[in-house]
Design an enzyme around this catalytic site. Structure first.
Site, PDB file in Angstrom:
ATOM      1  N   TYR A 193     -35.635 -37.274-118.358  1.00 38.30           N
ATOM      2  CA  TYR A 193     -36.675 -37.393-117.133  1.00 38.30           C
ATOM      3  C   TYR A 193     -36.914 -36.275-116.569  1.00 38.30           C
ATOM      4  O   TYR A 193     -37.242 -36.263-115.324  1.00 38.30           O
ATOM      5  CB  TYR A 193     -35.747 -38.205-116.106  1.00 38.30           C
ATOM      6  CG  TYR A 193     -35.328 -39.852-116.161  1.00 38.30           C
ATOM      7  CD1 TYR A 193     -36.758 -40.479-116.545  1.00 38.30           C
ATOM      8  CD2 TYR A 193     -34.294 -40.430-116.202  1.00 38.30           C
ATOM      9  CE1 TYR A 193     -36.674 -41.910-116.660  1.00 38.30           C
ATOM     10  CE2 TYR A 193     -34.132 -41.921-116.352  1.00 38.30           C
ATOM     11  CZ  TYR A 193     -35.450 -42.650-116.634  1.00 38.30           C
ATOM     12  OH  TYR A 193     -35.275 -43.860-116.675  1.00 38.30           O
ATOM     13  N   PHE A 230     -36.492 -39.325-105.984  1.00 41.44           N
ATOM     14  CA  PHE A 230     -35.478 -40.269-106.371  1.00 41.44           C
ATOM     15  C   PHE A 230     -34.799 -39.664-107.830  1.00 41.44           C
ATOM     16  O   PHE A 230     -34.072 -40.670-108.427  1.00 41.44           O
ATOM     17  CB  PHE A 230     -36.269 -41.698-106.561  1.00 41.44           C
ATOM     18  CG  PHE A 230     -37.364 -41.467-107.803  1.00 41.44           C
ATOM     19  CD1 PHE A 230     -37.154 -41.306-109.339  1.00 41.44           C
ATOM     20  CD2 PHE A 230     -38.577 -41.177-107.200  1.00 41.44           C
ATOM     21  CE1 PHE A 230     -38.503 -41.237-109.907  1.00 41.44           C
ATOM     22  CE2 PHE A 230     -39.852 -41.133-107.974  1.00 41.44           C
ATOM     23  CZ  PHE A 230     -39.747 -41.001-109.456  1.00 41.44           C
ATOM     24  N   GLU A 248     -39.747 -38.202-126.935  1.00 41.71           N
ATOM     25  CA  GLU A 248     -38.566 -39.188-126.608  1.00 41.71           C
ATOM     26  C   GLU A 248     -37.715 -39.700-127.790  1.00 41.71           C
ATOM     27  O   GLU A 248     -36.340 -39.738-127.858  1.00 41.71           O
ATOM     28  CB  GLU A 248     -38.995 -40.234-125.688  1.00 41.71           C
ATOM     29  CG  GLU A 248     -39.385 -39.904-124.199  1.00 41.71           C
ATOM     30  CD  GLU A 248     -39.998 -40.804-123.393  1.00 41.71           C
ATOM     31  OE1 GLU A 248     -40.154 -42.138-124.019  1.00 41.71           O
ATOM     32  OE2 GLU A 248     -40.349 -40.561-122.269  1.00 41.71           O
ATOM     33  N   ARG A 297     -45.752 -51.483-122.799  1.00 39.46           N
ATOM     34  CA  ARG A 297     -45.992 -51.078-121.322  1.00 39.46           C
ATOM     35  C   ARG A 297     -46.775 -52.411-120.888  1.00 39.46           C
ATOM     36  O   ARG A 297     -46.179 -52.833-119.849  1.00 39.46           O
ATOM     37  CB  ARG A 297     -46.774 -49.862-120.986  1.00 39.46           C
ATOM     38  CG  ARG A 297     -45.877 -48.610-121.405  1.00 39.46           C
ATOM     39  CD  ARG A 297     -46.574 -47.371-121.167  1.00 39.46           C
ATOM     40  NE  ARG A 297     -46.866 -47.100-119.706  1.00 39.46           N
ATOM     41  CZ  ARG A 297     -46.005 -46.451-118.978  1.00 39.46           C
ATOM     42  NH1 ARG A 297     -44.519 -46.401-119.374  1.00 39.46           N
ATOM     43  NH2 ARG A 297     -46.230 -46.293-117.710  1.00 39.46           N
ATOM     44  N   ASN A 348     -35.111 -51.325-112.891  1.00 39.29           N
ATOM     45  CA  ASN A 348     -36.145 -52.202-113.541  1.00 39.29           C
ATOM     46  C   ASN A 348     -36.029 -52.611-115.074  1.00 39.29           C
ATOM     47  O   ASN A 348     -37.055 -52.860-115.732  1.00 39.29           O
ATOM     48  CB  ASN A 348     -37.715 -51.434-113.150  1.00 39.29           C
ATOM     49  CG  ASN A 348     -37.685 -50.157-113.764  1.00 39.29           C
ATOM     50  OD1 ASN A 348     -36.923 -49.776-114.363  1.00 39.29           O
ATOM     51  ND2 ASN A 348     -38.841 -49.484-113.478  1.00 39.29           N
ATOM     52  N   THR A 368     -44.163 -50.367-113.015  1.00 40.58           N
ATOM     53  CA  THR A 368     -42.836 -50.033-112.695  1.00 40.58           C
ATOM     54  C   THR A 368     -42.321 -50.512-111.561  1.00 40.58           C
ATOM     55  O   THR A 368     -41.008 -50.954-111.489  1.00 40.58           O
ATOM     56  CB  THR A 368     -43.015 -48.284-112.156  1.00 40.58           C
ATOM     57  OG1 THR A 368     -43.497 -47.646-113.427  1.00 40.58           O
ATOM     58  CG2 THR A 368     -41.740 -47.812-111.991  1.00 40.58           C
ATOM     59  N   LYS A 420     -32.163 -50.168-119.774  1.00 38.87           N
ATOM     60  CA  LYS A 420     -31.275 -49.338-119.024  1.00 38.87           C
ATOM     61  C   LYS A 420     -29.997 -50.224-118.623  1.00 38.87           C
ATOM     62  O   LYS A 420     -29.867 -51.536-118.903  1.00 38.87           O
ATOM     63  CB  LYS A 420     -32.193 -49.032-117.773  1.00 38.87           C
ATOM     64  CG  LYS A 420     -33.330 -48.457-118.384  1.00 38.87           C
ATOM     65  CD  LYS A 420     -34.077 -47.666-117.364  1.00 38.87           C
ATOM     66  CE  LYS A 420     -35.285 -48.413-116.546  1.00 38.87           C
ATOM     67  NZ  LYS A 420     -36.139 -47.526-115.643  1.00 38.87           N
ATOM     68  N   HIS A 423     -37.330 -49.112-119.931  1.00 30.99           N
ATOM     69  CA  HIS A 423     -38.085 -47.841-120.009  1.00 30.99           C
ATOM     70  C   HIS A 423     -38.846 -47.829-121.244  1.00 30.99           C
ATOM     71  O   HIS A 423     -38.451 -48.256-122.361  1.00 30.99           O
ATOM     72  CB  HIS A 423     -37.447 -46.605-119.931  1.00 30.99           C
ATOM     73  CG  HIS A 423     -38.267 -45.485-120.464  1.00 30.99           C
ATOM     74  ND1 HIS A 423     -38.884 -44.807-119.491  1.00 30.99           N
ATOM     75  CD2 HIS A 423     -38.309 -44.755-121.585  1.00 30.99           C
ATOM     76  CE1 HIS A 423     -39.410 -43.809-120.027  1.00 30.99           C
ATOM     77  NE2 HIS A 423     -39.177 -43.712-121.429  1.00 30.99           N
ATOM     78  N   ARG A 426     -40.508 -57.146-116.513  1.00 29.96           N
ATOM     79  CA  ARG A 426     -40.156 -56.718-115.291  1.00 29.96           C
ATOM     80  C   ARG A 426     -40.506 -57.717-114.061  1.00 29.96           C
ATOM     81  O   ARG A 426     -39.788 -58.020-113.020  1.00 29.96           O
ATOM     82  CB  ARG A 426     -40.492 -55.132-114.661  1.00 29.96           C
ATOM     83  CG  ARG A 426     -39.919 -54.274-115.338  1.00 29.96           C
ATOM     84  CD  ARG A 426     -40.739 -52.892-115.233  1.00 29.96           C
ATOM     85  NE  ARG A 426     -40.028 -51.710-115.802  1.00 29.96           N
ATOM     86  CZ  ARG A 426     -40.960 -50.685-116.120  1.00 29.96           C
ATOM     87  NH1 ARG A 426     -42.074 -50.498-116.155  1.00 29.96           N
ATOM     88  NH2 ARG A 426     -39.942 -49.607-116.621  1.00 29.96           N
TER      89      ARG A 426
END
Ligand code: CMP
Length: 134
Positions: free
Chosen positions: A50, A58, A128, A86, A114, A92, A10, A117, A104
């Site tokens: 998203y 948020f 995606e 993950r 963070n 997260t 990100k 993704h 993270r």
């Protein structure tokens, strides 16, 4: 049977110069990079990516963050690639959930920024990957 997942570094990760660090961790885990592109994200792509978060408190912050600067988008492949990425990304919330040793857990402080993704299921990954890579 190999699986594919979508990984994004990100805007915070790109701006902090962490793309190489993220790729190194993916490769050290044994996963393979099959596509990689630096992309400017427009509002339409951000909304589709998203979509499941629409209506949350948020959501607007999330859209403005992901469209604020380029992201490094990649398709990553390997056995159980969705869960494997993950695991190396960590939870997260980088402080309360991500363990030390994860991307993270080692490199981030805030849930909104963070660094990475990763798709949350093989079904999300398929959606995606189509969205980001056509
Ligand atoms: P990501 O995996 O990109 O998917 C949704 C993102 O929303 C998540 O990572 C976080 O960066 C962000 N997010 C989740 N919860 C919050 C929150 N409470 N406040 C701000 N951002 C959040």
């Amino acid at each position: 049977m190999d699986e594919r997942t979508l990984v994004l570094v990100k805007p915070d990760g790109v701006q902090r110069g962490l793309v190489g660090e993220v790729i190194a961790r993916i490769e050290r885990k044994g996963l393979r990079l099959v596509s990689l592109e630096l992309k400017a994200v427009d509002r339409g792509l951000a909304e589709q990516h998203y979509a499941e978060h629409e209506g949350k408190g948020f959501y607007e912050e999330l859209l403005s963050f992901i469209t604020s600067a380029p992201v490094a988008a990649m398709v990553v492949e390997g056995p159980r690639a969705v869960a494997a990425f993950r695991q190396i990304a960590g939870g997260t919330d980088p402080v309360e959930k991500a363990v030390p040793g994860s991307i993270r857990g080692d490199l981030a402080l805030e849930t909104g920024s963070n660094i990475v993704h990763g798709s949350d299921s093989p079904e999300s990954a398929e959606r995606e990957i189509k969205l980001w890579f056509g």
